[in-house]
Design a protein around this motif. Structure first.
Motif: not given
Length: 181
Positions: A30-34, A5-14, A24-27, A71-74
C-alpha cells in the motif's frame, strides 16, 4: 499489525474493514502504491505509463495494475485522467491561460482529444466550463479550495468510452467484459 510510518497509508488501511484489508494487500505494498499515486498527483502533466508507475512502486507491471485498482477502485490511467481534468478545471477557473495552453500544461498532446474527453467526463466543453465558473466566481471564492476540488472531481468509475457508449445509446458495440445488468 505493526504501526505504519506513512500516515497516508495508515488512513487508507483504516478506511477498509479488517476483512477487506486482509483481501486487499499488505501495508508495504500500500505504501508503494501510494508512492506512485503521489507521483501522479505531483506531476500529472507528465506521461505515466504503467511501466514507469510499476518501477516507482518496485513491483511488476501486472501486479501494479491489479493492486492499484484493488486499492483505489479505479485503474491507474483513469486516476491520472481525474487529476488532469481537476487541474484543467482549476486552470480554467483561476487563470487567463488559453485552452490550448491549459491542454499542454495538463499533459495532453492533442487539443481535440482533450476537448472530447473533457466533455465526456464533465458534460461541458472547456470554454463552457470556464464561462460557467466565472459567472459564479463570487460564490466560489467563499468555498474552501479542498471542498471545491472534491466537488469538481470527475466521476470516472466507468471508462470514458463506456460513458460515451451509454450516452450514444448503443452506437458502439458493447464491451466483451461488460456484465449484463
Amino acid at each position: 499489525m505493526p504501526p505504519l510510518a506513512d500516515h497516508s497509508a495508515q488512513r487508507l488501511v483504516s478506511s477498509f474493514a479488517p476483512t477487506d484489508f486482509d483481501q486487499l494487500q499488505d501495508p508495504v505494498l500500500l505504501r508503494r502504491l501510494l508512492r506512485a499515486k503521489d507521483c501522479m498527483d505531483a506531476t500529472a502533466h507528465e506521461a505515466w505509463p504503467v511501466k514507469r508507475l510499476a518501477a516507482v512502486s518496485g513491483v511488476s507491471e501486472a501486479h501494479f495494475s491489479r493492486s492499484f485498482r484493488r486499492a483505489f477502485g479505479i485503474p491507474p490511467h483513469r486516476y491520472l485522467l481525474t487529476r488532469r481534468i481537476e487541474q484543467a478545471n482549476t486552470l480554467l477557473r483561476d487563470t487567463e491561460l488559453s485552452i490550448t495552453e491549459i491542454v499542454f500544461a495538463t499533459g495532453w498532446n492533442s487539443l481535440g482529444t482533450f476537448g472530447r474527453v473533457f466533455q465526456d467526463i464533465t458534460g461541458r466543453s472547456p470554454s463552457a466550463m470556464r464561462r460557467e465558473m466565472r459567472a459564479c466566481v463570487q460564490q466560489i471564492d467563499r468555498v474552501p479550495g479542498c471542498v471545491l476540488k472534491a466537488a469538481q472531481r470527475p466521476d470516472l468509475t466507468i471508462a470514458v468510452l463506456e460513458k460515451r457508449r451509454r450516452v450514444a445509446k448503443g452506437k458502439f458495440a458493447p464491451s466483451t467484459k461488460e456484465n449484463a445488468s
